[in-house]
Design an enzyme around this catalytic site. Structure first.
Site, PDB file in Angstrom:
ATOM      1  N   ARG A   1      -9.039  -4.342  -3.187  1.00 13.42           N
ATOM      2  CA  ARG A   1      -8.491  -3.357  -4.219  1.00 13.42           C
ATOM      3  C   ARG A   1      -6.979  -3.446  -4.193  1.00 13.42           C
ATOM      4  O   ARG A   1      -6.237  -3.664  -3.165  1.00 13.42           O
ATOM      5  CB  ARG A   1      -8.915  -2.025  -3.732  1.00 13.42           C
TER       6      ARG A   1
ATOM      7  N   ARG B   1      -2.466   3.064 -11.001  1.00 13.79           N
ATOM      8  CA  ARG B   1      -2.391   4.212 -11.363  1.00 13.79           C
ATOM      9  C   ARG B   1      -1.809   4.563 -12.895  1.00 13.79           C
ATOM     10  O   ARG B   1      -0.675   4.019 -13.181  1.00 13.79           O
ATOM     11  CB  ARG B   1      -1.429   5.325 -10.500  1.00 13.79           C
TER      12      ARG B   1
ATOM     13  N   GLU C   1      12.364  -6.172   8.302  1.00 18.49           N
ATOM     14  CA  GLU C   1      11.254  -6.687   8.798  1.00 18.49           C
ATOM     15  C   GLU C   1      10.930  -8.038   8.563  1.00 18.49           C
ATOM     16  O   GLU C   1      10.961  -8.565   7.281  1.00 18.49           O
ATOM     17  CB  GLU C   1      10.158  -5.657   8.521  1.00 18.49           C
TER      18      GLU C   1
ATOM     19  N   ARG D   1      10.570  -6.340   4.497  1.00 19.88           N
ATOM     20  CA  ARG D   1      10.967  -4.799   3.937  1.00 19.88           C
ATOM     21  C   ARG D   1      12.445  -4.793   4.709  1.00 19.88           C
ATOM     22  O   ARG D   1      12.578  -5.190   5.501  1.00 19.88           O
ATOM     23  CB  ARG D   1      10.029  -3.861   4.406  1.00 19.88           C
TER      24      ARG D   1
ATOM     25  N   ARG E   1      -1.187 -10.244  14.198  1.00 24.13           N
ATOM     26  CA  ARG E   1      -0.084 -10.644  13.440  1.00 24.13           C
ATOM     27  C   ARG E   1       0.980  -9.854  14.127  1.00 24.13           C
ATOM     28  O   ARG E   1       0.814  -8.681  14.478  1.00 24.13           O
ATOM     29  CB  ARG E   1       0.033 -10.121  11.931  1.00 24.13           C
TER      30      ARG E   1
ATOM     31  N   ASP F   1      -4.664   4.361  11.580  1.00 30.05           N
ATOM     32  CA  ASP F   1      -3.398   4.983  11.278  1.00 30.05           C
ATOM     33  C   ASP F   1      -3.551   6.083  12.077  1.00 30.05           C
ATOM     34  O   ASP F   1      -4.541   6.588  12.879  1.00 30.05           O
ATOM     35  CB  ASP F   1      -3.831   5.779   9.824  1.00 30.05           C
TER      36      ASP F   1
ATOM     37  N   TYR G   1      -6.781  -1.497  13.433  1.00 29.48           N
ATOM     38  CA  TYR G   1      -5.816  -0.862  12.735  1.00 29.48           C
ATOM     39  C   TYR G   1      -6.216   0.516  12.418  1.00 29.48           C
ATOM     40  O   TYR G   1      -7.184   0.693  11.842  1.00 29.48           O
ATOM     41  CB  TYR G   1      -5.219  -1.782  11.486  1.00 29.48           C
TER      42      TYR G   1
END
Ligand SMILES: Cc1cc2nc3c(=O)[nH]c(=O)nc-3n(C[C@H](O)[C@H](O)[C@H](O)COP(=O)(O)OP(=O)(O)OC[C@H]3O[C@@H](n4cnc5c(N)ncnc54)[C@H](O)[C@@H]3O)c2cc1C
Length: 376
Positions: A174, A178, A308, A282, A251, A358, A356
């Site tokens: 996805r 918006r 980064e 970033r 990674r 959060d 992963y």
């Protein structure tokens, strides 16, 4: 040396998973020992104060959740500020709002209404006919070529170290679009950064609990196992089994952190560099997580930035993002089967579960595991 089973539980890791589990166990009256091989608590959410700035040592961490149980739990240990993640994308000096929203579309095409924006995207998506065969086709089929070329391609190629046409389509399922003027990156009911930093929050979780730093469980396993009947292990699952079935891949990310004697470097906490030519992915400017203020509310005169770089991971490097492809998932399942036989060990957290996670998901998992264990 302490006597056999002088603790009810040995928690390996002072990250969020270990700290929440330890807190719950201690609150229920259990004797808890927590160890960590690092010289600091808080695992990868550790923040270190430098020149009054809370520096996110292992990458920017923004707390966000839709889980009311987790939010009401964690806010007992920290007050959260009103930080909202609104990253900026820099493509060869052109700036765009992220995530893709009406500000982005206006900047890209000069459109002013959602209808015009939707028409631009629809016209460009039509380029891909049939099932997308790679990540490039997948991205174009979702958002069209312009957004892909300027905001997806270079960033993704830097992240994966490969051309988007060589990457499988499934990596991008996805790409949220918006049709409103809304730069809030996360769709979350609750969001913010703990006032005083993440390390202080973890210290509060661990208050009154014995913590030993600089202790590697795997190097002293036999002795440490004698101390408690139950172990909660939040390190890498393959390391626990001495990599006997092979090494799980990750990674990695490399950070270059710099103190600059200027009040404002980029005017935002997060700027993504989406062209291929800029070597970093970033730049984080840490002071903007606290609106440029120190803990006492004063303005911070200096700033600290972290560039980064996405990096290939080698055994021995800091593991960051698990590679949940077929090969690694199969290997993890095999380790999981071995782990299920270690009846006295709970494998938890991002490394124990090779997932992963959060922060909110880690807290929820640790609360569930502690509740389950305390029932027995
Ligand atoms: C770059 C990056 C950015 C992220 N940003 C966000 C974000 O913005 N928002 C969000 O919600 N989540 C974010 N996350 C996810 C977040 O970092 C994790 O949810 C969280 O750190 C997981 O906590 P943990 O306790 O499972 O693992 P860790 O924090 O890794 O803790 C494990 C601990 O175990 C210790 N340990 C390991 N092996 C041993 C051993 N043998 N002996 C003793 N100690 C050992 C380690 O030293 C470590 O301290 C991000 C992750 C990454 C990689």
């Amino acid at each position: 040396m302490s006597a056999k089973n002088s603790y009810d539980v040995l928690v390996v890791g002072t990250g969020l998973y270990g700290a929440v589990f330890a807190h719950e166990a201690a609150s229920a009256g259990k004797r808890v020992l927590v160890i960590d091989k690092r010289q600091h608590i808080a695992g990868n959410i550790c923040t270190e104060q430098i020149s009054g700035i809370h520096v996110h040592k292992y990458g920017a961490h923004i707390f966000h959740t839709n889980d009311r149980r987790v939010w009401s739990y964690i806010t007992k240990f920290a007050e959260f500020n009103r930080f909202t993640n609104a990253p900026v994308a820099n493509f060869h000096g052109e700036l765009f709002s992220l995530p893709f929203n009406m500000y982005t579309f206006h900047r890209m095409w000069g459109v002013t209404t959602p209808e015009e924006a939707a028409a631009c995207i629809a016209a460009q998506r039509a380029e891909v006919k049939g099932e997308p065969r790679n990540l490039e086709e997948q991205a174009i089929s979702l958002v069209g070529r312009d957004l892909y070329e300027k905001l997806v391609k270079g960033y993704t190629e830097k992240q994966w170290g490969r051309d988007c046409r060589e990457l499988p389509a499934f990596i991008i399922r996805r790409l949220p679009v918006r049709m409103t003027f809304d730069n809030n990156y996360f769709n979350a009911l609750f969001q913010g950064i703990p006032v005083g930093g993440y390390t202080a929050m973890v210290a509060r979780l661990l208050e009154g609990i014995e913590v030993r730093l600089g202790v590697d469980y795997l190097k002293e396993k036999a002795e440490l196992d004698r101390l408690a009947g139950q172990v909660v292990y939040t390190g890498p699952i393959d390391a626990y089994f001495s990599y006997r079935l092979g090494t799980l891949e990750y990674r990695s990310v490399r950070f270059e952190t710099e103190l600059l004697h200027m009040p404002n470097y980029q005017g935002n906490a997060v700027v993504n560099y989406t062209d291929k030519e800029t070597p970093w992915t970033r730049i984080i400017e840490h002071k903007w997580f606290t609106f440029g203020k120190a803990d006492d509310g004063s303005d911070l005169p200096d700033t600290i930035i972290s560039r980064e770089y996405s990096a290939e991971w080698q055994p021995g490097d800091e593991p960051y993002y698990p590679v949940n492809d077929e090969k690694n998932s199969r290997l993890y399942d095999q380790y999981r089967a071995l782990a299920d036989k270690e009846a006295h060990v709970i494998f938890g957290g991002r490394l124990g579960a090779y997932r992963y996670y959060d922060m909110d998901a880690v807290i929820a998992a640790a609360l569930d595991a502690a509740e389950e264990w305390l029932k027995v």
